[in-house]
Motif scaffolding. Structure first.
Motif, PDB file in Angstrom:
ATOM      1  N   GLY A 151       0.839  -1.182   0.000  1.00  0.00           N
ATOM      2  CA  GLY A 151       0.000   0.000   0.000  1.00  0.00           C
ATOM      3  C   GLY A 151       0.879   1.238   0.000  1.00  0.00           C
ATOM      4  N   LYS A 152       0.568   2.195   0.867  1.00  0.00           N
ATOM      5  CA  LYS A 152       1.333   3.434   0.932  1.00  0.00           C
ATOM      6  C   LYS A 152       2.503   3.354   1.903  1.00  0.00           C
ATOM      7  N   VAL A 153       2.609   2.252   2.619  1.00  0.00           N
ATOM      8  CA  VAL A 153       3.690   2.093   3.593  1.00  0.00           C
ATOM      9  C   VAL A 153       4.911   1.503   2.905  1.00  0.00           C
ATOM     10  N   THR A 210      10.639  -3.727  13.330  1.00  0.00           N
ATOM     11  CA  THR A 210      11.003  -2.630  12.425  1.00  0.00           C
ATOM     12  C   THR A 210       9.811  -1.783  11.992  1.00  0.00           C
ATOM     13  N   GLY A 211       8.668  -1.975  12.648  1.00  0.00           N
ATOM     14  CA  GLY A 211       7.598  -1.003  12.559  1.00  0.00           C
ATOM     15  C   GLY A 211       6.650  -1.084  11.384  1.00  0.00           C
ATOM     16  N   VAL A 212       6.698  -2.152  10.597  1.00  0.00           N
ATOM     17  CA  VAL A 212       5.790  -2.205   9.450  1.00  0.00           C
ATOM     18  C   VAL A 212       4.338  -2.235   9.927  1.00  0.00           C
ATOM     19  N   ASN A 220      12.020   3.416   8.512  1.00  0.00           N
ATOM     20  CA  ASN A 220      10.884   3.037   7.672  1.00  0.00           C
ATOM     21  C   ASN A 220       9.808   4.121   7.671  1.00  0.00           C
ATOM     22  N   ALA A 221       9.618   4.760   8.824  1.00  0.00           N
ATOM     23  CA  ALA A 221       8.656   5.865   8.876  1.00  0.00           C
ATOM     24  C   ALA A 221       9.096   6.999   7.952  1.00  0.00           C
ATOM     25  N   ALA A 222      10.392   7.307   7.967  1.00  0.00           N
ATOM     26  CA  ALA A 222      10.901   8.361   7.085  1.00  0.00           C
ATOM     27  C   ALA A 222      10.759   7.957   5.623  1.00  0.00           C
ATOM     28  N   LEU A 223      11.053   6.693   5.319  1.00  0.00           N
ATOM     29  CA  LEU A 223      10.922   6.205   3.947  1.00  0.00           C
ATOM     30  C   LEU A 223       9.485   6.327   3.455  1.00  0.00           C
ATOM     31  N   SER A 224       8.532   6.143   4.375  1.00  0.00           N
ATOM     32  CA  SER A 224       7.108   6.231   4.034  1.00  0.00           C
ATOM     33  C   SER A 224       6.580   7.661   4.056  1.00  0.00           C
ATOM     34  N   GLY A 225       7.431   8.620   4.428  1.00  0.00           N
ATOM     35  CA  GLY A 225       6.957   9.993   4.577  1.00  0.00           C
ATOM     36  C   GLY A 225       6.048  10.155   5.779  1.00  0.00           C
ATOM     37  N   MET A 226       6.247   9.302   6.806  1.00  0.00           N
ATOM     38  CA  MET A 226       5.373   9.302   7.975  1.00  0.00           C
ATOM     39  C   MET A 226       6.127   9.666   9.253  1.00  0.00           C
ATOM     40  N   GLU A 227       7.276  10.338   9.106  1.00  0.00           N
ATOM     41  CA  GLU A 227       8.076  10.654  10.291  1.00  0.00           C
ATOM     42  C   GLU A 227       7.394  11.634  11.230  1.00  0.00           C
ATOM     43  N   ASP A 228       6.405  12.377  10.733  1.00  0.00           N
ATOM     44  CA  ASP A 228       5.700  13.344  11.577  1.00  0.00           C
ATOM     45  C   ASP A 228       4.399  12.791  12.153  1.00  0.00           C
ATOM     46  N   ARG A 229       4.112  11.529  11.920  1.00  0.00           N
ATOM     47  CA  ARG A 229       2.895  10.934  12.477  1.00  0.00           C
ATOM     48  C   ARG A 229       3.010  10.834  14.003  1.00  0.00           C
ATOM     49  N   PRO A 230       1.880  10.809  14.716  1.00  0.00           N
ATOM     50  CA  PRO A 230       1.916  10.719  16.184  1.00  0.00           C
ATOM     51  C   PRO A 230       2.254   9.301  16.652  1.00  0.00           C
ATOM     52  N   ILE A 231       3.551   8.980  16.600  1.00  0.00           N
ATOM     53  CA  ILE A 231       4.042   7.665  17.013  1.00  0.00           C
ATOM     54  C   ILE A 231       5.118   7.870  18.074  1.00  0.00           C
ATOM     55  N   ARG A 232       4.968   7.210  19.210  1.00  0.00           N
ATOM     56  CA  ARG A 232       6.016   7.195  20.233  1.00  0.00           C
ATOM     57  C   ARG A 232       6.890   5.969  19.978  1.00  0.00           C
ATOM     58  N   TRP A 233       8.171   6.189  19.727  1.00  0.00           N
ATOM     59  CA  TRP A 233       9.110   5.102  19.461  1.00  0.00           C
ATOM     60  C   TRP A 233       9.887   4.826  20.743  1.00  0.00           C
ATOM     61  N   LEU A 234       9.678   3.676  21.359  1.00  0.00           N
ATOM     62  CA  LEU A 234      10.241   3.401  22.679  1.00  0.00           C
ATOM     63  C   LEU A 234      11.137   2.166  22.663  1.00  0.00           C
TER      64      LEU A 234
END
Length: 288
Positions: free
Chosen positions: A83-85, A127-129, A157-171
């Protein structure tokens, strides 16, 4: 009587199980084709002309490690999408390729139950898929993994998807300890996905052993759900457990919530003949 469900991962443009048999499987990851051991592929293969870029050779200590033999050059990592991911694949020393394609039906199940204003947690998120698949719905996500390398890969992967600004807490956290703290904080989630390994270590050396610690973790996760929550998904790759056992574990943990519990096997569909190759067992609670 409990009935078992089969969840089938179908091939998509960037991934597919081309063929399997004789204790091996032949897959495509984008333009890269690989062969990996697969004890459950006990039947003869369909094709004689396997032509992989790399073949995984397991070590003798049976801890899942091994080495890749490259028959032609393979990039250190390469981009794939569903998809878009978008996300990176790579040849890891643990025989997989930095994500688990058989999880696709679980990602879709979660996506159907999330949206703007929802909040979900992905424990052992790797890895967050799956995290990115859920985040695409507009939900807020908490991604937890004990490996800094895995969490860094998820951010990539978030950056590759253009989703680095999404509201995700990476812990980078021990999943069991984090879930217990969330219970003490009185937190709640609309959905929880957990995909625990058989063995593992937390970032501070905490020991994880599935058979000993799964039940208390599932219990804590159930305490993070309420009458508005939508799902909890548990997948297990340990061969000594059964779908009926983990299904009953989830059923009892979520009895106070109502809803429905499903359990069964996960499998991937082979492209050559359409047969199903089992990969894991699962149990999931849902409402609506």
């Amino acid at each position: 009587m409990n009935s078992l469900t089969s969840l089938i991962a179908e091939p998509w443009d960037d991934w597919g199980l081309i063929d399997c048999g004789d204790g091996q499987k032949y897959e495509r990851y984008g333009d890269i084709r690989v062969v990996r051991p697969e004890p459950q592929a006990m039947w003869p293969r369909a094709l004689d002309d396997w032509d992989p870029h790399a073949t995984f050779m397991p070590a003798s200590d049976e801890d899942g490690r091994g080495r890749w033999v490259e028959h032609r050059a393979v990039p250190e990592r390469w981009p794939l999408s569903r998809g878009k991911v978008r996300f990176h694949a790579s040849l890891t020393p643990f025989r997989h390729l930095a994500f688990f394609p058989d999880m696709a039906p679980q990602w879709d199940f979660a996506r159907e139950r999330l949206g703007e204003g929802s909040e979900a947690m992905n424990l052992f998120g790797y890895t967050g898929v799956g995290t990115l698949q859920m985040s695409e719905t507009g939900a807020r996500l908490v991604h937890v993994d004990a490996s800094k390398k895995s969490v860094d890969g998820a951010r990539d992967n978030a950056a590759l998807s253009g989703m680095e600004d999404r509201p995700i807490r990476w812990l980078v956290e021990d999943a069991a300890k984090f879930a217990a703290r969330e219970v003490r904080r009185g937190r709640r989630y609309d959905g929880i996905m957990l995909d625990p390994p058989k063995f593992g270590r937390g970032p501070k050396g905490e020991r994880w052993q599935l058979e000993e610690q799964l039940a208390p973790l599932v219990g804590d996760c159930a305490k993070l759900l309420d009458d508005k929550s939508r799902f909890m998904i548990l997948t297990v790759y340990a061969v000594r457990m059964s779908a009926l056992a983990i299904g009953e574990l989830v059923r009892q943990a979520t009895a106070h919530l109502g809803g429905t519990v499903e359990m069964g096997e996960m499998a991937v569909r082979e492209e050559s003949r359409g047969l199903l190759l089992p990969t894991a067992i699962f149990a999931r609670w849902s409402r609506g």
